[in-house]
Every structure is written in structure tokens, then in C-alpha cells.
Design a protein around this motif. Structure first.
Motif, mmCIF file in Angstrom:
data_model
loop_
_atom_site.group_PDB
_atom_site.id
_atom_site.type_symbol
_atom_site.label_atom_id
_atom_site.label_comp_id
_atom_site.label_asym_id
_atom_site.label_seq_id
_atom_site.Cartn_x
_atom_site.Cartn_y
_atom_site.Cartn_z
ATOM 1 N N PHE A 1 0.902 -1.164 0.000
ATOM 2 C CA PHE A 1 0.000 0.000 0.000
ATOM 3 C C PHE A 1 0.934 1.204 0.000
ATOM 4 O O PHE A 1 1.653 1.438 0.967
ATOM 5 C CB PHE A 1 -0.870 -0.058 1.262
ATOM 6 C CG PHE A 1 -1.990 0.955 1.330
ATOM 7 C CD1 PHE A 1 -2.818 1.201 0.247
ATOM 8 C CD2 PHE A 1 -2.237 1.635 2.516
ATOM 9 C CE1 PHE A 1 -3.860 2.120 0.347
ATOM 10 C CE2 PHE A 1 -3.286 2.549 2.620
ATOM 11 C CZ PHE A 1 -4.095 2.787 1.528
ATOM 12 N N CYS B 1 -7.229 8.157 -3.403
ATOM 13 C CA CYS B 1 -7.230 8.993 -2.208
ATOM 14 C C CYS B 1 -6.024 9.918 -2.299
ATOM 15 O O CYS B 1 -5.028 9.587 -2.917
ATOM 16 C CB CYS B 1 -7.051 8.151 -0.957
ATOM 17 S SG CYS B 1 -8.532 7.288 -0.468
ATOM 18 N N VAL C 1 -4.403 10.819 0.427
ATOM 19 C CA VAL C 1 -3.504 10.386 1.492
ATOM 20 C C VAL C 1 -3.734 8.893 1.659
ATOM 21 O O VAL C 1 -4.847 8.415 1.436
ATOM 22 C CB VAL C 1 -3.830 11.164 2.804
ATOM 23 C CG1 VAL C 1 -5.218 10.846 3.318
ATOM 24 C CG2 VAL C 1 -2.798 10.904 3.889
ATOM 25 N N HIS C 2 -2.700 8.175 1.972
ATOM 26 C CA HIS C 2 -2.890 6.754 2.244
ATOM 27 C C HIS C 2 -2.730 6.501 3.739
ATOM 28 O O HIS C 2 -1.629 6.582 4.274
ATOM 29 C CB HIS C 2 -1.915 5.902 1.430
ATOM 30 C CG HIS C 2 -2.302 5.798 -0.013
ATOM 31 N ND1 HIS C 2 -1.544 5.131 -0.956
ATOM 32 C CD2 HIS C 2 -3.386 6.261 -0.679
ATOM 33 C CE1 HIS C 2 -2.156 5.213 -2.141
ATOM 34 N NE2 HIS C 2 -3.267 5.894 -1.988
ATOM 35 N N CYS C 3 -3.852 6.221 4.385
ATOM 36 C CA CYS C 3 -3.872 5.991 5.824
ATOM 37 C C CYS C 3 -3.575 4.522 6.052
ATOM 38 O O CYS C 3 -4.266 3.668 5.496
ATOM 39 C CB CYS C 3 -5.239 6.343 6.383
ATOM 40 S SG CYS C 3 -5.866 7.926 5.761
ATOM 41 N N TYR D 1 -4.099 2.498 8.350
ATOM 42 C CA TYR D 1 -5.119 1.682 9.028
ATOM 43 C C TYR D 1 -6.355 1.487 8.156
ATOM 44 O O TYR D 1 -7.333 0.904 8.590
ATOM 45 C CB TYR D 1 -5.537 2.372 10.341
ATOM 46 C CG TYR D 1 -5.958 3.804 10.086
ATOM 47 C CD1 TYR D 1 -5.027 4.832 10.189
ATOM 48 C CD2 TYR D 1 -7.249 4.107 9.678
ATOM 49 C CE1 TYR D 1 -5.381 6.136 9.899
ATOM 50 C CE2 TYR D 1 -7.609 5.409 9.387
ATOM 51 C CZ TYR D 1 -6.663 6.422 9.498
ATOM 52 O OH TYR D 1 -7.027 7.713 9.190
ATOM 53 N N CYS D 2 -6.333 1.991 6.940
ATOM 54 C CA CYS D 2 -7.548 2.020 6.114
ATOM 55 C C CYS D 2 -8.147 0.629 5.931
ATOM 56 O O CYS D 2 -7.467 -0.304 5.533
ATOM 57 C CB CYS D 2 -7.256 2.607 4.743
ATOM 58 S SG CYS D 2 -8.738 2.668 3.710
ATOM 59 N N GLY E 1 -12.285 4.893 -1.408
ATOM 60 C CA GLY E 1 -11.532 6.026 -1.920
ATOM 61 C C GLY E 1 -12.078 7.353 -1.412
ATOM 62 O O GLY E 1 -12.680 7.440 -0.379
ATOM 63 N N ARG F 1 -11.874 12.836 2.992
ATOM 64 C CA ARG F 1 -10.800 13.338 3.826
ATOM 65 C C ARG F 1 -10.092 14.520 3.152
ATOM 66 O O ARG F 1 -9.198 15.126 3.721
ATOM 67 C CB ARG F 1 -9.792 12.196 4.088
ATOM 68 C CG ARG F 1 -8.964 12.478 5.282
ATOM 69 C CD ARG F 1 -8.187 11.366 5.873
ATOM 70 N NE ARG F 1 -7.674 11.935 7.116
ATOM 71 C CZ ARG F 1 -6.686 11.505 7.841
ATOM 72 N NH1 ARG F 1 -6.094 10.418 7.519
ATOM 73 N NH2 ARG F 1 -6.292 12.118 8.912
HETATM 74 S S1 SF4 Z 1 -9.057 6.081 5.437
HETATM 75 FE FE1 SF4 Z 1 -10.154 7.214 3.831
HETATM 76 S S2 SF4 Z 1 -8.678 8.728 3.098
HETATM 77 FE FE2 SF4 Z 1 -7.524 7.215 4.242
HETATM 78 S S3 SF4 Z 1 -6.817 5.759 2.680
HETATM 79 FE FE3 SF4 Z 1 -8.751 4.974 3.493
HETATM 80 S S4 SF4 Z 1 -10.362 5.737 2.160
HETATM 81 FE FE4 SF4 Z 1 -8.499 6.937 1.757
#
Ligand code: SF4
Ligand SMILES: *Cc1c(COP(=O)(O)O)cnc(C)c1O
Length: 333
Positions: free
Chosen positions: A41, A111, A113-115, A117-118, A156, A187
Motif C-alpha cells: 500500500f 485517495c 492520502v494513504h492511511c 489503518y484504512c 476512496g 478526507r
Molecule cells: S481512510 Fe479514507 S482517506 Fe484514508 S486511505 Fe482509506 S479511504 Fe483513503
């Protein structure tokens, strides 16, 4: 000099681990675990979000949300690739109808930003995005199901889609007589406030649907003055603003942090909505908290916050008719 477009700002994001660490003046060796995790990721951090991080601090709560680490490679019991049963609930590519009266559309996999924990980090987006022909399928489904009153654009991040395309979709959705509400889960106002363009607020202003934007911020530091300014424009276009957060170990698992988050949200015109307990997605176990710690935190929070600033603590459990509230234990009499 012309102001850059949001797409241009987005293109300047950090996607390379060593550039990000160099920018943050963090002089740590890049471990192979981080490199492997970022292959699963990829790393993606808009510059303005990175600018809010403390220099030289590997434990910065904003950095922790986006920094790939070896922890993601560990397997943990119960942490799976689709923890909320999305793939099973998918009616057609990009369309989820899990809850009464509301459908959720996966409009894009992209997205800003790549979180780490997504819960959708393993989602097979390539085949799950609403493309032109799939969009017609979604409209047909809505026509056939007049009990659906609310459409949620999710991903996304739906604001990764151009204003032009969003405008076309809104046009079509507004023509469905049964639809009352439009919701966006995004986000982008937090990590890329430039995304709030005049075209976008214009779309909201002219939309007949009651519109709700649910932003996603986990820590008060994310809510900078430019984020506040962008959200002010959204609110001025008649959009109701809510926030959802994810409870994350090492990021926002302290009572003071969550109190400050709720207070800052309210200050900038956003109501706290959900505080999600972590979805058990493979690679995110290191963000999880013990049940007892969550309970303590909930007790501390309700004791500190005005009732209207207390986020609803919920967990998503597959096949339940709604998100499941995390129950506060009553003291025995
Ligand atoms: S938590 Fe939201 S902003 Fe962050 S990677 Fe996942 S879908 Fe994208
Ligand atoms: C969370 C979610 C919703 C929205 O639920 P609310 O409780 O109304 O915020 C709708 N559809 C899906 C698939 C969801 O995961």
C-alpha cells in the motif's frame, strides 16, 4: 503567478519515503519492513499535511497515520482483508446497500492520502469503481428501489473526482424524486484544503438535496487554519458538516487529544459524528486498543465533553443493520 490547481498541489505529494523523512528532518534508517509495507500500500502524503507534523519526531501522531512500517507485515488473529464484509454486500461494482434507506457508492479508489489503518487498503478497487456504464446500473437500481432516500458518495475519496464529473452525477441524482439527502465521505478538505474550489461549492449551493459532508480527522493538529477556511466555504454553501475519526493507538488514544479534537471541530463548525473502533483489517493490528482501554477512554470522555461533542463510538460488524454502538458500562447500583 497563478494559484496552482488542486490537481497540481496533489501532484506535489510525498510518495517517496526518504523524501518525506528528509523533509521531516528524521535521520532514521529506512528499514526493509517499511519498504515492503509501502509496496503493499503505497506511501502518499500531501505536503500541507506533512507540514503539520513535528520535525524530527518519528512518533508524531500525524506521521504515524501515514508512515509504512514493518508492523503492517505481521499477521494477527482476526485481522483479515475485508473486515466489514463489503465485498459480500456489493450489489454491482461500486454499489453497497447495507443499511435501510441509504446506499454507498464507491466512486473511485483514489485517495490523496494513504492511511495505513484504512479498512479498504486491500479492496480490489480496480474492478469496484463506478465507471460510466456502471453508473447507469446504479441509477437503475435507485429507480427500482424508491425506499432509498440517501446516496453516500464514498471511495476512496469522492472528491478525487473532477468537479465536472461530480456535477454530472449530481444532476442525475437530483432527478430521482425519492432522493432527499446526499452525503460525501471525504478526507480531502483535511489533507488538501485546496480541493474546495468555487466550482465545488457552487455545485452544493445549487443542489436541491440536503447535503452532508462527513470529513475525516483523527487529531486536532490536522485542523489547521487553512482547513478551517476551506470548511467555512463548504458550510457557507449550505452543507452540514460532520466528522468521523478512527480510534488509533499511538495517535489519538488519549482523552485530552479526543477532547481537543471535538472542541476544535466545533470551533470550525463541524460536529463530531463517529469515533470508529478500528476495523480489523490485515496489517493494522498495531493500531488496535484493548477493550478495557476503550471502555476507560469512553468513560473519561463522556465525563469531560458536553453531550453534543461526544462522538458516537461504533464498530462496524458485518451483517448488522447499522454500525454497532460501543456500550458504556453503567455503574452497578
Ligand atoms: S481512510 Fe479514507 S482517506 Fe484514508 S486511505 Fe482509506 S479511504 Fe483513503
Ligand atoms: C457506514 C456506512 C453507511 C452510513 O451509515 P450511517 O450510520 O448512516 O452513517 C452506509 N452504508 C455503508 C455500506 C456503510 O459502511
Amino acid at each position: 503567478m497563478q494559484t496552482p490547481t488542486w490537481q497540481q498541489v496533489l501532484a506535489q505529494s510525498f510518495t517517496n519515503l526518504s523524501s518525506l523523512l528528509e523533509y521531516l528532518q528524521i535521520d532514521a534508517p529506512i528499514l526493509t519492513g517499511s519498504i515492503q509495507a509501502s509496496r503493499q500500500f503505497t506511501l502518499r502524503v500531501p505536503r500541507e499535511f506533512a507540514a503539520l507534523m513535528h520535525k524530527g519526531d518519528l512518533n508524531d501522531p500525524l506521521l504515524r497515520q501515514v508512515l509504512p512500517t514493518h508492523n503492517e507485515l505481521l499477521t494477527a488473529a482476526g485481522f483479515i482483508s475485508d473486515p466489514v464484509g463489503d465485498r459480500q454486500a456489493e450489489l454491482s461494482p461500486g454499489l453497497l446497500h447495507k443499511y435501510h434507506g441509504r446506499v454507498l457508492l464507491i466512486t473511485t479508489g483514489a485517495c490523496a492520502v494513504h492511511c495505513r489503518y484504512c479498512f479498504r487498503r486491500h479492496y480490489p478497487y480496480a474492478g469496484s469503481t463506478a465507471t460510466a456504464s456502471q453508473w447507469q446500473g446504479i441509477l437503475d437500481y435507485l429507480h427500482a428501489n424508491p425506499s432509498i432516500e440517501e446516496v453516500i458518495l464514498s471511495g476512496g475519496d469522492p472528491l478525487m473526482i473532477s468537479d465536472k464529473k461530480l456535477g454530472e452525477w449530481l444532476q442525475q441524482l437530483q432527478q430521482l424524486p425519492q432522493l432527499k439527502r446526499l452525503r460525501l465521505h471525504t478526507r480531502l478538505p483535511v489533507v488538501l484544503p485546496q480541493r474546495i474550489t468555487r466550482e465545488l461549492t457552487g455545485l452544493f449551493q445549487t443542489c436541491r438535496l440536503n447535503t452532508v459532508m462527513v470529513i475525516h480527522a483523527n487529531h486536532p493538529t490536522e485542523l489547521s487554519p487553512s482547513v478551517a477556511e476551506a470548511l467555512h466555504k463548504v458550510a457557507a454553501a449550505g452543507v452540514n458538516l460532520l466528522n468521523q475519526s478512527v480510534l488509533l493507538k499511538g495517535v489519538n488514544d488519549q482523552c485530552d487529544t479526543l477532547v481537543a479534537l471535538s472542541e476544535r471541530l466545533f470551533e470550525i463548525g463541524v460536529m463530531p459524528y463517529y469515533l470508529h473502533l478500528l476495523d480489523r483489517v490485515a496489517g493494522a493490528a498495531h493500531f488496535d486498543l484493548k477493550e478495557s482501554a476503550i471502555q476507560n477512554l469512553q468513560q473519561q470522555l463522556v465525563a469531560k465533553l458536553p453531550g453534543y461533542l461526544m462522538p458516537r463510538m461504533v464498530r462496524e460488524i458485518a451483517d448488522e443493520p447499522s454500525k454497532t454502538p460501543f456500550q458504556l458500562k453503567f455503574r452497578s447500583p
